[in-house]
Design a protein around this motif. Structure first.
Motif, PDB file in Angstrom:
ATOM      1  N   VAL A   1       0.953  -0.832  -0.261  1.00  0.00           N
ATOM      2  CA  VAL A   1      -0.066   0.230   0.140  1.00  0.00           C
ATOM      3  C   VAL A   1       0.742   1.217  -0.159  1.00  0.00           C
ATOM      4  O   VAL A   1       0.456   2.285  -0.953  1.00  0.00           O
ATOM      5  CB  VAL A   1      -0.963   0.251   0.863  1.00  0.00           C
ATOM      6  CG1 VAL A   1      -1.685   1.006   1.262  1.00  0.00           C
ATOM      7  CG2 VAL A   1      -1.867  -0.809   1.310  1.00  0.00           C
ATOM      8  N   ALA A   2       1.970   0.932   0.899  1.00  0.00           N
ATOM      9  CA  ALA A   2       2.675   2.572   0.384  1.00  0.00           C
ATOM     10  C   ALA A   2       3.508   2.711  -0.353  1.00  0.00           C
ATOM     11  O   ALA A   2       3.357   3.677  -0.619  1.00  0.00           O
ATOM     12  CB  ALA A   2       3.411   1.929   1.867  1.00  0.00           C
ATOM     13  N   ARG A   3       4.145   1.340  -0.650  1.00  0.00           N
ATOM     14  CA  ARG A   3       4.529   1.577  -2.403  1.00  0.00           C
ATOM     15  C   ARG A   3       3.720   2.691  -3.813  1.00  0.00           C
ATOM     16  O   ARG A   3       4.172   3.026  -4.186  1.00  0.00           O
ATOM     17  CB  ARG A   3       4.759   1.029  -2.752  1.00  0.00           C
ATOM     18  CG  ARG A   3       5.723   0.221  -3.663  1.00  0.00           C
ATOM     19  CD  ARG A   3       6.831  -1.101  -4.509  1.00  0.00           C
ATOM     20  NE  ARG A   3       5.362  -1.916  -4.338  1.00  0.00           N
ATOM     21  CZ  ARG A   3       5.190  -2.960  -5.286  1.00  0.00           C
ATOM     22  NH1 ARG A   3       5.717  -2.656  -6.352  1.00  0.00           N
ATOM     23  NH2 ARG A   3       4.329  -3.817  -5.050  1.00  0.00           N
ATOM     24  N   PHE A   4       2.355   1.473  -3.517  1.00  0.00           N
ATOM     25  CA  PHE A   4       1.876   2.250  -4.647  1.00  0.00           C
ATOM     26  C   PHE A   4       1.369   3.534  -4.254  1.00  0.00           C
ATOM     27  O   PHE A   4       0.835   4.345  -5.072  1.00  0.00           O
ATOM     28  CB  PHE A   4       0.629   0.688  -4.499  1.00  0.00           C
ATOM     29  CG  PHE A   4       0.481   0.473  -5.409  1.00  0.00           C
ATOM     30  CD1 PHE A   4       0.316   0.352  -6.776  1.00  0.00           C
ATOM     31  CD2 PHE A   4       0.374  -1.024  -5.544  1.00  0.00           C
ATOM     32  CE1 PHE A   4       0.339  -0.381  -8.305  1.00  0.00           C
ATOM     33  CE2 PHE A   4       0.675  -2.198  -6.408  1.00  0.00           C
ATOM     34  CZ  PHE A   4       0.931  -2.201  -7.202  1.00  0.00           C
ATOM     35  N   LYS A   5       1.223   3.676  -2.583  1.00  0.00           N
ATOM     36  CA  LYS A   5       0.171   5.205  -2.699  1.00  0.00           C
ATOM     37  C   LYS A   5       1.854   6.577  -3.276  1.00  0.00           C
ATOM     38  O   LYS A   5       1.034   7.331  -3.426  1.00  0.00           O
ATOM     39  CB  LYS A   5       0.499   5.935  -1.313  1.00  0.00           C
ATOM     40  CG  LYS A   5      -0.234   6.407  -0.985  1.00  0.00           C
ATOM     41  CD  LYS A   5       0.067   6.745   0.915  1.00  0.00           C
ATOM     42  CE  LYS A   5      -0.780   8.245   1.361  1.00  0.00           C
ATOM     43  NZ  LYS A   5      -1.164   8.490   3.026  1.00  0.00           N
ATOM     44  N   GLY A   6       2.829   5.960  -1.900  1.00  0.00           N
ATOM     45  CA  GLY A   6       4.286   6.658  -2.947  1.00  0.00           C
ATOM     46  C   GLY A   6       4.410   6.718  -4.863  1.00  0.00           C
ATOM     47  O   GLY A   6       4.229   7.923  -5.259  1.00  0.00           O
ATOM     48  N   GLN A   7       3.753   6.128  -5.667  1.00  0.00           N
ATOM     49  CA  GLN A   7       3.742   5.865  -7.138  1.00  0.00           C
ATOM     50  C   GLN A   7       2.668   6.744  -7.368  1.00  0.00           C
ATOM     51  O   GLN A   7       2.585   7.883  -8.552  1.00  0.00           O
ATOM     52  CB  GLN A   7       2.799   4.370  -7.812  1.00  0.00           C
ATOM     53  CG  GLN A   7       4.751   3.693  -7.642  1.00  0.00           C
ATOM     54  CD  GLN A   7       4.431   2.108  -7.915  1.00  0.00           C
ATOM     55  OE1 GLN A   7       3.003   2.093  -8.719  1.00  0.00           O
ATOM     56  NE2 GLN A   7       5.780   1.238  -7.624  1.00  0.00           N
ATOM     57  N   PHE A   8       1.137   7.000  -7.013  1.00  0.00           N
ATOM     58  CA  PHE A   8       0.445   7.948  -6.997  1.00  0.00           C
ATOM     59  C   PHE A   8       1.064   9.149  -6.849  1.00  0.00           C
ATOM     60  O   PHE A   8       0.006  10.167  -8.150  1.00  0.00           O
ATOM     61  CB  PHE A   8      -1.434   7.348  -6.608  1.00  0.00           C
ATOM     62  CG  PHE A   8      -1.722   8.219  -5.939  1.00  0.00           C
ATOM     63  CD1 PHE A   8      -2.540   8.718  -7.225  1.00  0.00           C
ATOM     64  CD2 PHE A   8      -2.533   9.507  -5.515  1.00  0.00           C
ATOM     65  CE1 PHE A   8      -3.921   9.007  -7.474  1.00  0.00           C
ATOM     66  CE2 PHE A   8      -3.210   9.919  -5.159  1.00  0.00           C
ATOM     67  CZ  PHE A   8      -4.408  10.341  -6.432  1.00  0.00           C
ATOM     68  N   GLU A   9       1.357   9.146  -5.362  1.00  0.00           N
ATOM     69  CA  GLU A   9       1.613  10.705  -5.207  1.00  0.00           C
ATOM     70  C   GLU A   9       2.765  11.669  -6.221  1.00  0.00           C
ATOM     71  O   GLU A   9       2.406  12.375  -6.694  1.00  0.00           O
ATOM     72  CB  GLU A   9       2.619  10.601  -3.996  1.00  0.00           C
ATOM     73  CG  GLU A   9       1.608  10.740  -2.772  1.00  0.00           C
ATOM     74  CD  GLU A   9       1.832   9.941  -1.359  1.00  0.00           C
ATOM     75  OE1 GLU A   9       3.251  10.145  -1.361  1.00  0.00           O
ATOM     76  OE2 GLU A   9       0.844   9.992  -0.385  1.00  0.00           O
ATOM     77  N   ASN A  10       3.625  10.462  -6.834  1.00  0.00           N
ATOM     78  CA  ASN A  10       4.163  10.560  -7.971  1.00  0.00           C
ATOM     79  C   ASN A  10       3.596  10.785  -9.111  1.00  0.00           C
ATOM     80  O   ASN A  10       4.598  11.961  -9.953  1.00  0.00           O
ATOM     81  CB  ASN A  10       5.560   9.655  -8.790  1.00  0.00           C
ATOM     82  CG  ASN A  10       6.677   9.327  -6.938  1.00  0.00           C
ATOM     83  OD1 ASN A  10       6.955  10.403  -6.216  1.00  0.00           O
ATOM     84  ND2 ASN A  10       7.559   8.921  -7.104  1.00  0.00           N
ATOM     85  N   ARG A  11       2.886  10.281  -9.788  1.00  0.00           N
ATOM     86  CA  ARG A  11       2.424  10.460 -10.673  1.00  0.00           C
ATOM     87  C   ARG A  11       1.167  11.296 -10.815  1.00  0.00           C
ATOM     88  O   ARG A  11       1.267  12.599 -11.943  1.00  0.00           O
ATOM     89  CB  ARG A  11       1.418   9.293 -10.911  1.00  0.00           C
ATOM     90  CG  ARG A  11       1.990   7.795 -11.264  1.00  0.00           C
ATOM     91  CD  ARG A  11       1.196   6.511 -11.471  1.00  0.00           C
ATOM     92  NE  ARG A  11       1.398   5.128 -11.847  1.00  0.00           N
ATOM     93  CZ  ARG A  11       0.705   4.349 -12.396  1.00  0.00           C
ATOM     94  NH1 ARG A  11      -0.097   4.664 -12.948  1.00  0.00           N
ATOM     95  NH2 ARG A  11       1.730   3.544 -12.883  1.00  0.00           N
ATOM     96  N   VAL A  12       0.645  12.086  -9.883  1.00  0.00           N
ATOM     97  CA  VAL A  12      -0.130  12.906  -9.840  1.00  0.00           C
ATOM     98  C   VAL A  12       0.764  14.651  -9.706  1.00  0.00           C
ATOM     99  O   VAL A  12       0.209  15.294 -10.172  1.00  0.00           O
ATOM    100  CB  VAL A  12      -0.870  13.285  -8.088  1.00  0.00           C
ATOM    101  CG1 VAL A  12      -1.423  14.077  -8.082  1.00  0.00           C
ATOM    102  CG2 VAL A  12      -1.920  12.139  -7.837  1.00  0.00           C
ATOM    103  N   GLU A  13       1.926  14.420  -9.255  1.00  0.00           N
ATOM    104  CA  GLU A  13       2.705  15.223  -8.880  1.00  0.00           C
ATOM    105  C   GLU A  13       3.333  15.713 -10.433  1.00  0.00           C
ATOM    106  O   GLU A  13       3.828  17.000 -10.871  1.00  0.00           O
ATOM    107  CB  GLU A  13       4.479  15.148  -8.163  1.00  0.00           C
ATOM    108  CG  GLU A  13       4.981  16.023  -8.439  1.00  0.00           C
ATOM    109  CD  GLU A  13       6.618  16.186  -7.306  1.00  0.00           C
ATOM    110  OE1 GLU A  13       7.132  16.008  -7.974  1.00  0.00           O
ATOM    111  OE2 GLU A  13       6.390  15.704  -6.240  1.00  0.00           O
ATOM    112  N   ASN A  14       3.634  14.966 -11.765  1.00  0.00           N
ATOM    113  CA  ASN A  14       4.285  14.600 -12.576  1.00  0.00           C
ATOM    114  C   ASN A  14       2.777  15.045 -13.356  1.00  0.00           C
ATOM    115  O   ASN A  14       2.937  15.734 -14.565  1.00  0.00           O
ATOM    116  CB  ASN A  14       4.994  13.741 -13.261  1.00  0.00           C
ATOM    117  CG  ASN A  14       5.489  13.119 -12.279  1.00  0.00           C
ATOM    118  OD1 ASN A  14       6.703  13.798 -12.191  1.00  0.00           O
ATOM    119  ND2 ASN A  14       6.394  11.335 -12.954  1.00  0.00           N
TER     120      ASN A  14
END
Length: 192
Positions: free
Chosen positions: A171-184
């Motif tokens: 969950v933490a890994r996917f949340k981090g990926q999501f935050e990066n995608r939103v930022e990008n």
């Protein structure tokens, strides 16, 4: 305008009593051997099977071209738009009010499935499904993308509180990926 993803998954569960439910996007075409191959993959015992699509040229869209479409290997595509999911896993998926057909919806489903399943396998190169062209209509829907971004944030809060998560690190890994995608996405579009 767009339906809630959770409503579609719930309707699929109510509409059949199978051990596995197959979800594909509406613009995905199945190869003639799709169900036979799916049956073989299910027999391997995985709870979740993710089939990546192949992308074909859009100019092959006539009915007469179907045999050529079947023969064309197409191009690899990173999209996740075909899932074979064991019913007991799908029953635990919580997508809240995420709408389908907009940015982040498939990512949200994939995050749920990885968090809830002990046995998930992904096939990025199987020739089981295809899509004509790579239009990416959802990229132009900023309003729905922004809406889904907020709903996915809420989804991660709920996932973090679930007791039946297979591995909280996922969950933490996917949340981090999501935050990066939103930022990008924000930086590439200049807005949300």
């Amino acid at each position: 305008k767009l339906p809630l993803f959770q409503d579609i998954l719930s309707a699929a569960q109510k509409g059949c009593n199978s051990d596995y439910i197959i979800y594909t996007n509406t613009d995905i075409a199945l190869m003639p051997h799709f169900y036979l191959t799916a049956q073989s993959l299910i027999a391997q015992g995985h709870e979740v099977i993710n089939i990546f699509r192949r992308t074909l040229a859009k100019d092959t869209s006539s009915v007469e071209s179907i045999p050529i479409m079947y023969a064309d290997l197409g191009e690899d595509h990173p999209g996740t738009d075909c899932f074979i999911v064991k019913r007991n896993i799908l029953e635990k998926v919580d997508l809240g009010n995420i709408v389908i057909g907009a940015r982040f919806c498939a990512f949200a489903l994939r995050a749920n499935l990885f968090a809830l399943s002990r046995s998930i396998i992904e096939y990025p190169k199987l020739h089981m499904t295809f899509h004509l062209g790579d239009d990416r209509v959802w990229e132009e829907q900023d309003e729905y993308g922004a809406y889904n971004a907020e709903e996915v944030k809420k989804m991660f809060l709920r996932l973090e509180q679930k007791k039946d998560i297979y591995d909280p690190e996922i969950v933490a890994r996917f949340k981090g990926q999501f935050e990066n995608r939103v930022e990008n996405w924000i930086s590439s579009r200049g807005k949300v």
